[in-house]
Motif scaffolding. Sequence first.
Motif, mmCIF file in Angstrom:
data_model
loop_
_atom_site.group_PDB
_atom_site.id
_atom_site.type_symbol
_atom_site.label_atom_id
_atom_site.label_comp_id
_atom_site.label_asym_id
_atom_site.label_seq_id
_atom_site.Cartn_x
_atom_site.Cartn_y
_atom_site.Cartn_z
ATOM 1 N N VAL A 30 -7.195 1.431 0.226
ATOM 2 C CA VAL A 30 -6.597 1.264 -1.210
ATOM 3 C C VAL A 30 -6.673 2.057 -1.511
ATOM 4 O O VAL A 30 -7.127 3.316 -1.783
ATOM 5 C CB VAL A 30 -7.744 0.608 -1.999
ATOM 6 N N PRO A 31 -5.743 3.101 -1.269
ATOM 7 C CA PRO A 31 -4.524 4.283 -1.418
ATOM 8 C C PRO A 31 -4.723 4.302 -3.347
ATOM 9 O O PRO A 31 -4.677 3.802 -4.150
ATOM 10 C CB PRO A 31 -3.618 4.338 -1.317
ATOM 11 N N ALA A 32 -5.261 5.506 -4.364
ATOM 12 C CA ALA A 32 -5.264 5.343 -5.130
ATOM 13 C C ALA A 32 -3.875 5.819 -6.230
ATOM 14 O O ALA A 32 -3.544 6.276 -5.188
ATOM 15 C CB ALA A 32 -5.826 7.074 -5.237
ATOM 16 N N SER A 33 -4.017 5.013 -6.788
ATOM 17 C CA SER A 33 -2.425 5.224 -7.252
ATOM 18 C C SER A 33 -2.639 4.255 -8.668
ATOM 19 O O SER A 33 -4.126 4.216 -9.375
ATOM 20 C CB SER A 33 -1.585 3.721 -6.572
ATOM 21 N N PRO A 64 5.954 -10.329 -1.067
ATOM 22 C CA PRO A 64 4.887 -9.443 -0.310
ATOM 23 C C PRO A 64 6.021 -7.725 -1.003
ATOM 24 O O PRO A 64 8.147 -8.392 -0.768
ATOM 25 C CB PRO A 64 5.259 -10.087 0.877
ATOM 26 N N VAL A 65 5.581 -7.503 -1.373
ATOM 27 C CA VAL A 65 6.388 -5.996 -1.089
ATOM 28 C C VAL A 65 5.533 -5.061 0.200
ATOM 29 O O VAL A 65 4.503 -4.881 0.555
ATOM 30 C CB VAL A 65 6.139 -5.025 -2.200
ATOM 31 N N VAL A 66 6.757 -4.268 0.979
ATOM 32 C CA VAL A 66 5.891 -3.845 2.533
ATOM 33 C C VAL A 66 6.426 -1.679 1.758
ATOM 34 O O VAL A 66 7.994 -2.294 1.358
ATOM 35 C CB VAL A 66 6.153 -4.713 3.231
ATOM 36 N N ALA A 67 6.045 -1.224 2.226
ATOM 37 C CA ALA A 67 6.141 0.244 2.475
ATOM 38 C C ALA A 67 5.752 1.019 3.982
ATOM 39 O O ALA A 67 4.434 0.908 3.629
ATOM 40 C CB ALA A 67 5.886 1.083 1.844
ATOM 41 N N PRO A 68 7.310 0.433 5.115
ATOM 42 C CA PRO A 68 6.490 1.970 6.409
ATOM 43 C C PRO A 68 5.739 2.677 6.242
ATOM 44 O O PRO A 68 7.047 3.844 5.340
ATOM 45 C CB PRO A 68 7.192 0.797 7.321
ATOM 46 N N GLU A 69 5.729 3.310 6.655
ATOM 47 C CA GLU A 69 5.562 4.619 6.729
ATOM 48 C C GLU A 69 4.991 5.059 8.955
ATOM 49 O O GLU A 69 4.542 4.351 9.531
ATOM 50 C CB GLU A 69 4.120 5.223 7.045
ATOM 51 N N VAL A 70 6.203 5.614 9.194
ATOM 52 C CA VAL A 70 7.159 5.465 10.880
ATOM 53 C C VAL A 70 6.339 7.108 11.942
ATOM 54 O O VAL A 70 7.102 7.429 10.828
ATOM 55 C CB VAL A 70 8.048 4.941 11.084
ATOM 56 N N LEU A 122 0.938 0.236 7.450
ATOM 57 C CA LEU A 122 1.821 -0.807 6.410
ATOM 58 C C LEU A 122 1.187 -0.637 5.150
ATOM 59 O O LEU A 122 0.394 -1.576 4.632
ATOM 60 C CB LEU A 122 1.695 -1.816 7.009
ATOM 61 N N HIS A 123 1.862 -0.286 3.960
ATOM 62 C CA HIS A 123 1.877 -0.506 2.699
ATOM 63 C C HIS A 123 2.070 -1.622 2.221
ATOM 64 O O HIS A 123 3.129 -2.408 2.594
ATOM 65 C CB HIS A 123 2.085 0.685 1.785
ATOM 66 N N GLN A 124 1.242 -2.870 1.661
ATOM 67 C CA GLN A 124 1.341 -3.829 1.042
ATOM 68 C C GLN A 124 1.220 -4.414 -0.490
ATOM 69 O O GLN A 124 -0.449 -4.157 -0.665
ATOM 70 C CB GLN A 124 0.986 -5.295 2.019
ATOM 71 N N SER A 125 1.421 -5.341 -0.638
ATOM 72 C CA SER A 125 1.011 -5.743 -2.061
ATOM 73 C C SER A 125 1.754 -7.838 -2.295
ATOM 74 O O SER A 125 3.121 -7.698 -1.858
ATOM 75 C CB SER A 125 1.136 -4.449 -3.175
ATOM 76 N N ILE A 126 1.300 -7.669 -3.379
ATOM 77 C CA ILE A 126 2.036 -8.861 -3.486
ATOM 78 C C ILE A 126 2.398 -8.952 -4.586
ATOM 79 O O ILE A 126 1.331 -8.579 -6.125
ATOM 80 C CB ILE A 126 1.090 -10.049 -3.074
ATOM 81 N N VAL A 127 3.813 -9.518 -5.269
ATOM 82 C CA VAL A 127 3.733 -10.084 -7.139
ATOM 83 C C VAL A 127 4.282 -11.404 -6.948
ATOM 84 O O VAL A 127 4.584 -12.105 -6.550
ATOM 85 C CB VAL A 127 5.050 -8.853 -6.817
ATOM 86 N N ARG A 128 4.170 -11.992 -8.133
ATOM 87 C CA ARG A 128 4.737 -13.283 -8.564
ATOM 88 C C ARG A 128 6.667 -12.486 -8.690
ATOM 89 O O ARG A 128 6.883 -11.870 -8.977
ATOM 90 C CB ARG A 128 4.307 -13.120 -9.813
ATOM 91 N N ALA A 129 6.977 -13.787 -7.933
ATOM 92 C CA ALA A 129 8.543 -13.621 -7.366
ATOM 93 C C ALA A 129 8.643 -13.803 -8.786
ATOM 94 O O ALA A 129 10.135 -13.293 -9.110
ATOM 95 C CB ALA A 129 8.788 -14.988 -6.952
ATOM 96 N N THR A 155 -1.205 -0.993 -6.679
ATOM 97 C CA THR A 155 -2.142 -1.126 -6.050
ATOM 98 C C THR A 155 -1.680 -1.609 -4.940
ATOM 99 O O THR A 155 -1.344 -2.898 -5.204
ATOM 100 C CB THR A 155 -2.783 -1.971 -6.975
ATOM 101 N N ARG A 156 -2.150 -1.388 -4.131
ATOM 102 C CA ARG A 156 -1.956 -2.143 -2.373
ATOM 103 C C ARG A 156 -2.656 -1.760 -2.025
ATOM 104 O O ARG A 156 -3.767 -0.903 -1.872
ATOM 105 C CB ARG A 156 -0.388 -1.759 -1.994
ATOM 106 N N VAL A 157 -2.954 -2.951 -0.127
ATOM 107 C CA VAL A 157 -3.434 -2.187 0.722
ATOM 108 C C VAL A 157 -2.176 -1.749 1.946
ATOM 109 O O VAL A 157 -1.489 -2.371 2.065
ATOM 110 C CB VAL A 157 -4.732 -2.924 0.906
ATOM 111 N N GLU A 158 -2.833 -0.721 2.738
ATOM 112 C CA GLU A 158 -2.233 0.099 3.626
ATOM 113 C C GLU A 158 -3.148 -0.653 5.057
ATOM 114 O O GLU A 158 -4.394 -0.193 5.291
ATOM 115 C CB GLU A 158 -2.573 1.822 4.012
ATOM 116 N N ASN A 159 -2.082 -1.113 5.640
ATOM 117 C CA ASN A 159 -3.396 -1.939 7.181
ATOM 118 C C ASN A 159 -2.833 -0.639 7.650
ATOM 119 O O ASN A 159 -1.523 0.208 8.364
ATOM 120 C CB ASN A 159 -2.465 -3.050 7.877
#
Length: 449
Positions: free
Chosen positions: A336-339, A133-139, A260-267, A344-348
């Motif tokens: 799903v933000p424009a990117s 998982p790859v995440v990016a928080p906004e606080v 929480l922005h999140q995407s999943i990548v292959r390791a 490509t990611r989803v924001e919870n």
Amino acid sequence: MSTDTQVIKDWLKQHQISEVECLVPDMTGNARGKFIPANQFLDMGEPRLPESIMVQSVTGEYCDEHWELVEPTDADMILVPDPSTMRVVPWAREPTAQIIHDCYTMDGKLHPLSTRNVLRKVLDLYAADGLQPVVAPEVEFFLVARNIDPDYELSPPEGRSGRKETSRLSYSIDAVAEFEDFVEDMYDYAEAQQLRVDTLIHENGAAQMEINFLHGDAMDLADQVFTFKRTVRETAHKHGVYATFMAKPMQQECGSALHLHQSIVRADSGENIFITEQGEHTEAFLSYIAGLQHYTPELISFYAPNVNSYRRLAPDISAPINLNWGLDNRTTAFRVPASSPAATRVENRFPGADVNPYLAIAASLASGYLGMKKQLKPSKPHQGTANEDEVEVARTLEEGLRNLGNSPEVQEVFGALFLKAYAAVKRDEFEEFNRVISSWEREHLLLQV
């Protein structure tokens, strides 16, 4: 001497550290631990803490089920330092280090009540499938005037102009400049701790700000948010104001979120599994969103963990109230933000600023993981304002806790003991809050019912 021990020893010597803060995130996400002189830190063996601190409520009380959750002897946990979390404490008078520790039982197993271990368990599920998982928080947070009497309402602090904000000043540069000294010190402290903070904006509320973190490893980002909250509070104290991460600190102001922005990548390759080579959303992406939709009602108390949290989840544009998702639609819960395709990611948008970051990230990633495993199907992307639809999530902490752990798969991921402990602690907080008679009740019910 182990490699980790040598790394820590060299780092402490390099930074001429005289004292070490041994930190453990508790159920609320606050720092518990010990202060240990640096010259004793590596010689005294593994630090220990009583495991009962993991089942204390935010008021410091123990729940009624306390001795069903931990050993009646109040046994110790073994603390093991994580070298990747070593940071200086920039506000300390003497050279001081802070190191986040992992909690183990006395027989050497990861402690089931540690919130950091809960997130690690979720990340291990992804790792077993070759995913990361790859995440990016906004606080978001508010600056408020010092208030030592809880019976008085909070208010914005005075800025450098000597005035308090009264207008809605989203993205205002001048409004941020009112607190320039605070902002500069906050960034200096963050840089000293190698916190990867990025953009700062002024949010919609009076003296409300938002910090975005650069995307990265989920555990590392949870550690950074945990550290950042301490940093902001300490910076505010230095400037004679308070910083609060309450979800809804003031009646007339909007709430504070931790999106929480999140995407999943292959390791192995770093390939984003949410998008095809042709730039189309994958089935994994749709199932991930479906998992968020399916499991959020069950896990809402991880996104809204306090009695105050549910004041933020109200039918207006600033916070979600149902399970819709949409393309670049900020009124939906899952945006799903424009990117670019690779981003490509989803924001919870459910989590409030008051969350324990380890649990909020774990809940979001676990929901997506289960959605992909069960190949769930999402609703169609929402068009228009989602807040005009029906409320689909709990509106109180007690209601949210009644839904927690209803499914066997959530029980398996988070552990039955942890879910029982979390519900017991938070239920105790709700009952204590529920005993308080509010001014609204005295005003409107005293002589009229």
